[in-house]
Design a protein around this motif. Sequence first.
Motif, PDB file in Angstrom:
ATOM      1  N   THR A 434       1.204  -0.826   0.070  1.00 37.76           N
ATOM      2  CA  THR A 434       0.241  -0.349  -0.086  1.00 37.76           C
ATOM      3  C   THR A 434       1.136   1.155   0.260  1.00 37.76           C
ATOM      4  O   THR A 434       0.888   2.026  -0.259  1.00 37.76           O
ATOM      5  CB  THR A 434      -0.636  -0.218   1.358  1.00 37.76           C
ATOM      6  N   ILE A 435       2.003   0.810   0.580  1.00 35.43           N
ATOM      7  CA  ILE A 435       2.907   2.455   0.834  1.00 35.43           C
ATOM      8  C   ILE A 435       3.557   2.596  -0.502  1.00 35.43           C
ATOM      9  O   ILE A 435       3.364   3.716  -1.380  1.00 35.43           O
ATOM     10  CB  ILE A 435       4.121   2.079   1.759  1.00 35.43           C
ATOM     11  N   GLY A 436       3.676   1.703  -1.074  1.00 35.40           N
ATOM     12  CA  GLY A 436       4.055   2.192  -3.161  1.00 35.40           C
ATOM     13  C   GLY A 436       3.084   1.948  -3.986  1.00 35.40           C
ATOM     14  O   GLY A 436       2.889   3.036  -4.215  1.00 35.40           O
ATOM     15  N   MET A 437       1.866   2.036  -2.968  1.00 32.94           N
ATOM     16  CA  MET A 437       0.912   2.494  -4.380  1.00 32.94           C
ATOM     17  C   MET A 437       0.261   3.678  -4.401  1.00 32.94           C
ATOM     18  O   MET A 437       0.379   4.346  -4.842  1.00 32.94           O
ATOM     19  CB  MET A 437      -0.234   1.805  -4.076  1.00 32.94           C
ATOM     20  N   GLY A 438       0.438   4.168  -2.716  1.00 32.82           N
ATOM     21  CA  GLY A 438       0.316   5.011  -2.164  1.00 32.82           C
ATOM     22  C   GLY A 438       1.775   6.304  -2.591  1.00 32.82           C
ATOM     23  O   GLY A 438       1.362   7.464  -3.834  1.00 32.82           O
ATOM     24  N   VAL A 439       2.915   5.902  -3.050  1.00 28.39           N
ATOM     25  CA  VAL A 439       3.765   6.862  -3.921  1.00 28.39           C
ATOM     26  C   VAL A 439       3.728   7.196  -5.245  1.00 28.39           C
ATOM     27  O   VAL A 439       3.734   8.080  -5.758  1.00 28.39           O
ATOM     28  CB  VAL A 439       5.367   6.500  -3.480  1.00 28.39           C
ATOM     29  N   ASP A 440       3.237   6.040  -5.707  1.00 27.22           N
ATOM     30  CA  ASP A 440       2.910   5.543  -7.975  1.00 27.22           C
ATOM     31  C   ASP A 440       1.804   6.517  -7.530  1.00 27.22           C
ATOM     32  O   ASP A 440       1.991   7.466  -8.790  1.00 27.22           O
ATOM     33  CB  ASP A 440       2.216   4.602  -7.853  1.00 27.22           C
ATOM     34  N   SER A 441       0.930   6.432  -6.829  1.00 29.49           N
ATOM     35  CA  SER A 441      -0.652   7.890  -7.085  1.00 29.49           C
ATOM     36  C   SER A 441       0.468   9.222  -7.189  1.00 29.49           C
ATOM     37  O   SER A 441       0.091  10.228  -8.168  1.00 29.49           O
ATOM     38  CB  SER A 441      -1.878   7.761  -6.060  1.00 29.49           C
TER      39      SER A 441
END
Length: 537
Positions: A434-441
């Motif tokens: 989720t941390i990675g997905m948040g950064v991706d956004s």
Amino acid sequence: MRKNLTSKTILIVAVVIVFVFGIIGLPGGFSGAALKASLLKRINLGLDLKGGTHLILQVMVDEAVGIARDSDAAHIQQDLQANSIAVGSVAPDLSRPDAIQISGAPADRGNDVRSVLNSKYGTQYDIASGANNTWTLTMKPSAVADLKTHALQQAIEVIRTRVDTLGVSEPVIQEYNLGSDQILVELPGVDDPARVKDVIQSTARLEIHSVLGGPYTSEQEALQQLGGNVPLDSVLVPTAPGVSKTSGVQYYQIKRAAEVGGTDIRSARVSQNSNTSEPEVDFFLTTAAGDHFAEFTGANKGKYLAVVLDNKIQEVASIHDQIRDQGNIGGGGMTNQAANDLAMLLNTGSLPASLHYLQESTVGPSLGADSIHQGVLASIVGMLAVMVFMLIYYRGAGINADIALFLNLVILLGFMGFTGSVLTLPGIAGVILTIGMGVDSNVLIFERIREELHAGKSPAAAVDQGFAHAWTTIIDTHVTTIVSAAILFVFGTGPVRGFAVTLSFGLFANLFTAVFVSRVIFEANLNRKQRGEALSI
């Protein structure tokens, strides 16, 4: 504009307060130990983190089909007698669990036999006449499938009730989709797995049968007395250890169909024998079962009854008077623990079929503690590395991304606290993802803003266009990932479900933080800047 920004800020602060409450609730204090205790109380740890027992059970569903068949055979004989049709025998076909054989039917009343059978059993059985005045009833495949499905679901509910009674917190009890008619049981933090296994496995099927013969000192003696074969409408059942205080285990011939079955028990409680002061268990029948039992015992005074629990005779007694809705089980040196367990089993209902253990594994609490330590360390290191990268690469806008990332984690943990979701080791992996997905956004938004700035647009216009154009891409990536997580949740087992839950919650939280919170921070930053002042990104 400022009034609108103030309203958005108040909304963000309110959301943060709500989800912080979801994480820690109302702590007993503000020390580190008190906050940690509140956190652990709200966030439930799964088997792989807390330690406990993992079981895979096979439900012997053919037994449930056989029990239904035996009951139907007894009712068929009663229905034929009620219509004045005398037959030689109505007995289960022991070569298969779904067939009943009727022999010795009167040759001149074939139509009457078919009419009686069709009227009550035609929907469940295929009925066929045979040679020598015999009839065969074969359970329809749809009826067999329904019985097996019901047996599996009933077993899950009974196990869940028993485990809840034992006080096991946050157990996982569900159908195991990787096998046929199997159940997955995960019991976090159990301190007596042997007792839990005994309680789960016991079918606790309490039945009362008519005694047709015995006692016999051995099964061989019983067969000799019966001419070498047990009649199809009866069975040989041994006594439980301790029931016979003179000659060890004995055998009785009892009627195959029970007069009182496991589903006829309304309730049970522990009491003491007035003569010996030993614990015993009183049980009470349902109204319908009590009426039938009263009619049966009133018509069979002087005959014997056997109380059978899990295919062992607990007591044999003669019928002196009419008995309606109450009986008891005791003697044999029953301990208080055994009496309490038996009462609990009878109150939670009997299993529809026996269970076989296919797999058992135990996770120690020390291994769980190591998993928590390593998982939390990985999350912290990963989050710090991402936050430092965002600060270096996007400068002032990196602070924006880091705040959104931190709020994402707060909302995710708050969701889990409110919903009582179980955090597993794969769940921690879901948090990291989720941390990675948040950064991706944030990267999608920031890069789009940079493109708009390079095209010569003002900072305010670049921010507005950056969020507008990145929104569609963010929605697409989140929806596809959430659909994948939903599939994992539906078809996965406990740990895999934990991963799906944390990933889904994290993605929903990310939509709020990356799009709404991040934009509010940009707008607040722009309001403080002079017209034409560059944006740090």
